[in-house]
Design a protein around this motif. Structure first.
Motif, PDB file in Angstrom:
ATOM      1  N   TRP A   1       0.830  -1.212   0.000  1.00  0.00           N
ATOM      2  CA  TRP A   1       0.000   0.000   0.000  1.00  0.00           C
ATOM      3  C   TRP A   1       0.862   1.258   0.000  1.00  0.00           C
ATOM      4  O   TRP A   1       0.525   2.252  -0.631  1.00  0.00           O
TER       5      TRP A   1
ATOM      6  N   THR B   1       0.298   3.913  -2.843  1.00  0.00           N
ATOM      7  CA  THR B   1      -0.281   5.214  -2.495  1.00  0.00           C
ATOM      8  C   THR B   1       0.677   6.356  -2.746  1.00  0.00           C
ATOM      9  O   THR B   1       0.281   7.421  -3.231  1.00  0.00           O
TER      10      THR B   1
ATOM     11  N   GLN C   1       0.175   5.769  -7.478  1.00  0.00           N
ATOM     12  CA  GLN C   1      -0.945   6.681  -7.728  1.00  0.00           C
ATOM     13  C   GLN C   1      -0.480   8.049  -8.231  1.00  0.00           C
ATOM     14  O   GLN C   1      -0.977   8.531  -9.243  1.00  0.00           O
TER      15      GLN C   1
ATOM     16  N   ALA D   1      -6.872   0.817   0.916  1.00  0.00           N
ATOM     17  CA  ALA D   1      -6.302   1.988   1.594  1.00  0.00           C
ATOM     18  C   ALA D   1      -6.815   2.053   3.027  1.00  0.00           C
ATOM     19  O   ALA D   1      -6.070   2.342   3.961  1.00  0.00           O
TER      20      ALA D   1
ATOM     21  N   ASN E   1      -3.626   1.142   5.672  1.00  0.00           N
ATOM     22  CA  ASN E   1      -2.969   2.325   6.192  1.00  0.00           C
ATOM     23  C   ASN E   1      -2.582   2.013   7.638  1.00  0.00           C
ATOM     24  O   ASN E   1      -3.353   1.401   8.364  1.00  0.00           O
TER      25      ASN E   1
ATOM     26  N   LEU F   1      -3.512  10.380   5.238  1.00  0.00           N
ATOM     27  CA  LEU F   1      -3.945   9.511   4.151  1.00  0.00           C
ATOM     28  C   LEU F   1      -5.292   8.858   4.443  1.00  0.00           C
ATOM     29  O   LEU F   1      -5.602   7.794   3.914  1.00  0.00           O
TER      30      LEU F   1
END
Lengths: 424, 424, 424, 424
Positions: free
Chosen positions: B55, B59, B63, B77, B81, B87
């Protein structure tokens, strides 16, 4: 637990294998990861259920009756004893989820090992010995059926705790009807009723101590309370008006900020509920489900009615014998709307366990069996409320009108519902 | 985090793929069931570590930098996280173990998806863009290495919580020596020392704010404290005499009834310890491991010595440059006995993180980066103590003499040990 | 604790009697009911403070030095020991409020009993014996002064917990000025500074281990942060923006739903605060008070500054020697606005204890005294932050520039405030 | 609550003043400090009891019926409301001990203020209005009597928590006899019994819903279980053998390490118990006291007997009408040994409340009154067990054979005891 007339060995074997197989069928759709967790203390890991029910047969039947039997693993007794103090120390309930080993595949091997030896035992045991073994054997099967129902409710909780809300199985193809059935209150005449199991089949010890109770006239609702009726309670501020609630119930509502039954979520302004078939829109005709005793009682107060006692419930079944219910065999795994065409009192059997306003206490002549079996029921007879009638997760051959289920009044993860009695 | 000179893309790719692969290698010996549990709040499920590190790349790199990139799953996400408020919302730390889905195999697919796109990105990105991306890319790799160490400590805790005490991997064939190395106290002259990272490679922001400190003369032990020395403390009533302890440490000892380091168990009158290779007899020459800061400090008081500060530790490495240590590449996964033949100060690098008597606070010129990266270190600078030097679970290319690790003083599940300073 | 030159017996007696009397004066405005409660674990019942300080003299001086002395009550040692493990078992801290007996009047009789015998002892003891007794005698007086400050903060908390918010005493007639003093940042040059007590009077053991530290140049604010400045932080969403906060601090803000300093309440749209003189409107020029370290640090981050370390604070007093401060003798019992006419750095002494970003750890050469006195300070050297400078509740003859007070970073019931350093 | 025929005003006034005076008499031996604490959440500060009972009259009678009445203090409603949601917000139960103001003397002034106005009201009110007011007036008196009993049990707990174990009052001069009365089990024939209050005097709403129950034949013990009998249970390992216990009861025993009834302490190898007259040696002939339902049930199981249900208890009083009991007027404040000369069933009234194995649930026709009085009893009808018969702390004119007291099964601070039924 009552005596049984001895069925033929072959019949016993078939029932044994069928019930044992059923447990594995229930767990088949799961990932191994699903079988190890315990999101709340009430829920046990499915892997644990599978092993614990095998440990029961191993400990109470194979070890005493099959001389050559070697236990599968020396530590499994410690790992998979539930609450029997007589059978040694054990993993504490709230730590069940820390046990990753044995993994699922080894638990399945354990089940097979126990099954093979149970089959051998039943085939080899002289008939008179079978008779001696029968009560504990029968208890083992009933016990496994109880855990099958717990497996379904625990799986629902485990999946429903995942933010992705994964479905367990699709809805069965043959779709249920949903239509409105008007509420009616059906007369049950007062007088003396005989309570408790009087048959010759199996029953639990908590159904014994058969005794008479004297009841006044009362009326029972003809079906379970629906989502639509419960929604009206919610929309009328039911969860915020203390006057409807028992004090401990209202404290729970405030502390947990309850606003709806368990599994209800609002999406785009509409109520949905997580089911074993995934998220679905709330059907107003279906029975309201996954509510605590506190919520059932508050709803009853709000509607100017009350809950039945367990004695009234049992008396009602003597006046209105229960019809074939929506049990686990329907594979619906959720309660269904009542049938507008049906007469009399519906849904006494199946769909949902019905909260009664009766504490789970011993019947007058109740006595605990000696040994570990004595720990099965009696020691839980405090602070719990009786539920009656079985649910959509109950095997149909596991229920009786005298069957007493019991949970603490704050519990919501079981298939629980509401039937009202008219106040006099 | 400091700037880096740009290495060739191919080199980057190789490092990326190697480090990512290493995470999967670490998890390979596990059962899927092992990867989902969280026996204490400090431990994260291995499955979570594997997804969280992916992730991070998805992220913070894919992305923003790969325009065509489609996220693997819209809820990951939320699920993966860790603690970045910038975030978005996330699963709370203590609930990580209730997440059974995605199962391990889907997490592995997620990793592969991220890896493929990271490879494509690096191959396709114009070189000047690579330079821009380099700091966060490097941070992603360092981050993954930190989680590799956590994976090892968390796996140890998960396996060690199972009553069956399963081994993770066998001891590597080539056996370590165990012999006694006499304790010596080695002079470090007082004066001004420069503290913090001054090189041109990667470092964390908490190593910056390079500054001078003035130290008095002191002496440092030539090796880590051994199990034998710690056992003498235990046998002298170390765990029951309040005079050695910080007040909060002694309260913890009494509340948790501590009597020995984590993972120590007595069997047949002899001390054993759970290792990643299974239960082993305690080797008196090996460094004592899995002790809290409180235990380290109490041991130091008992022995009439004290712990080093983090500044003294860093100064000591300027006088006695660390030798090649026992890092994760040795595959020992446990600390080894010091070398009686070696001169100077041993074990500064590897074997065990050394508790210092320094709170984890910002260096004078410390400043947080803007954006989510600013949440990496700075917000934890309270109530934690600094540890130095890396351990047998640390990748050897991940350590520096200026590296500041930090844990609360009661934590025991990391590879932590004791080095003494002579009191003046 | 350092040695003292022997003052004349008469002088000792006067100081003793004066300090002891002061404790009773502090408690005089209370109802007996106020003296027994403990609304939070940090707060001790005033009755307990009064007895505990007497027990200190009884146990550490009268019993060993006055042969004829008979203890006042055999169970008082158990009831009024605070945390000295060396001196036997005791009522646990959180249970202090369950002790209603002895009632206040008997505690006052206990105080008088101890006072009379202390007076007799000092008058009868040969001068050379007085010298031997001096260190523990002095410690007893300092100890009583520390409890006098705690009495004031605990009384404030007890009264402030009453929904009726009763005043302790009226504001003293001679009224304070309140005017705005512009914030300035005053230079403190870098270099080596000597830290710790070097004088010949009394100091606590935690001030010893005199040593040098090397500091970079920095700037200190010329006064304490005001309510007006803090209100700007609040109005800018300071309590809801995680970016300003240490992670554990923000967790506390969310859990306790903090929105303002302790004792602040909004009435008719305006901020008021409970003071020892009753509820008052918040004065924007007065220093902000009753904030935790977390709030102090978050405010500093929000304003682009930082807190001083305890070493910087002590160095600042070497450059800007503290002026006469607002101590307990002013009878204001609340901090006052800075003086716009004053030059240099104000409020270093008095008004409020200033949070520093320094953990309360031992100085390099620190060593605990043998016996119970060794439990005075050393065992608390973890998880607490140093505060400097004394407050409006501190006796003026109790403070030094080297004095190290310490509390956990979440505590708010003490007179705590903020001084900023300019970030470099 | 049932209707009452109107007594003459003068009679009402006398009863009012007598009952109100009695509350102050109970508190007279206390120190002000005793009246403010709350060592466990069950216990309320005596000062609170005194004010709360006055608030009841002020809020439910003076405010609605005496037009000129001015409330004594605007915040007392907030401070002294117990649990009436209908009457506004209030201090939470567990925070009652943080309220030091009003002090005791102001509470006494409040009582006097309320008393004076109640006297004026009764004297001035037209007779027909008195009739209207009578039910709530009577409830106020009954309510005050209930708090008088709670005052005595709470005072006992508060004094018993003090390590000095101070006596409340000396034993009354005229000494009680103690002799052994052999246990006998007395027949109560089965059949239909009418349950609930059928008289014309006062009763609580929970006694209404008069109904018939059908009982089987049973036998009741002729007196309460003695300390000697209970000691035999203890010496037989009663507290360590799980087989006697309800599961939640045994969990409590283990968690709290229970080994004896509340207030029992061993001194010099002999059991003593704290009484309101100080520490006394356990008298083997006196009834065992201060035990939880769990202990009562475990004792019954151990002795091969069981507890009565509340219906059996009430039926027994129809067969064996209770004799004059040891109530609060005897000033013994502790249970007394049974009388060996007495015939029939003793101690049904007074000495100790007897735990029954009946949950505190609504009788069939129970309904809550509208308004605040509806919160008096009904909302507590879950998780509590019924106790019958009154105790040595109950006013003799406050008890009835239909009176239902109720506490959670783990509570021990009330005057609770055991009567056995013979198992069938």
């Amino acid at each position: 637990m009552s005596l049984l007339t001895a069925p033929a060995t072959q019949e016993l074997l078939e029932r044994f294998n069928q019930i044992r197989q059923r447990t594995e069928t229930i767990c088949a759709p799961l990932e191994p990861e699903d079988t190890v967790v315990q999101p709340i203390v009430d829920v046990s890991p499915p892997k644990w259920h599978m092993a614990h029910t095998s440990w029961f047969f191993e400990t109470l039947i194979l070890q005493p009756y099959l001389p050559s039997y070697k236990i599968f693993h020396p530590q499994f007794a410690y790992l998979f004893n539930s609450y029997y103090n007589s059978l040694g120390s054990r993993v504490l309930r709230h730590q069940r989820s820390t046990i990753t080993r044995p993994p699922l595949r080894e638990v399945l091997a354990y089940r097979q090992h126990v099954n093979e030896h149970m089959n051998r035992l039943l085939q080899e045991l002289p008939e008179e010995k079978v008779a001696e073994l029968l009560p504990i054997f029968e208890l083992g099967l009933q016990h496994e059926q109880q855990h099958q129902e717990l497996l379904i409710t625990d799986i629902k909780y485990i999946l429903g705790t995942n933010p992705t809300l994964p479905a367990y199985l699709p809805r069965p193809a043959q779709q249920r009807q949903s239509a409105a059935t008007p509420a009616q209150f059906m007369e049950v005449p007062g007088g003396k009723y005989k309570i408790g199991y009087q048959g010759s089949g199996f029953c639990f010890d908590n159904e014994l101590g058969v005794h008479e109770v004297y009841l006044e006239d009362f009326e029972t609702m003809n079906r379970l309370v629906t989502n639509g009726e419960y929604l009206a309670f919610m929309q009328d501020g039911g969860y915020t008006d203390f006057r409807h609630w028992l004090d401990e119930g209202f404290a729970m509502v405030k502390e947990q900020q309850l606003q709806a039954p368990l599994y209800w979520v609002q999406q785009d302004g509409e109520w949905h509920r997580f089911t074993l078939h995934g998220l679905e829109k709330v059907d107003l005709n279906e029975p309201v489900c996954h509510i605590s005793f506190y919520e059932a009682d508050a709803f009853a107060n709000w509607s100017g009615k009350r809950l039945l006692t367990e004695f009234e419930w049992e008396a009602a079944t003597q006046v209105y014998p229960p019809q074939k219910g929506n049990f686990v065999e329907s594979e619906q795994l959720e309660p269904l709307a009542a049938n507008p065409q049906a007469e009399g009192v519906q849904q006494l059997f199946g769909d949902l366990w019905e909260w009664t306003y009766s504490a789970y206490h011993p019947y007058p002549g109740f006595s605990k069996a000696p040994g570990p079996v004595g720990e099965y029921n009696g020691k839980f007879m405090i602070n719990q409320m009786v539920l009656r009638g079985g649910s959509c997760a109950t095997p149909s051959n596991h229920i009786r009108t005298t069957y007493r289920n019991f949970f603490h009044p704050d519990k919501r993860w079981q298939y629980t519902g509401i039937r009202l009695a008219a106040k006099k």
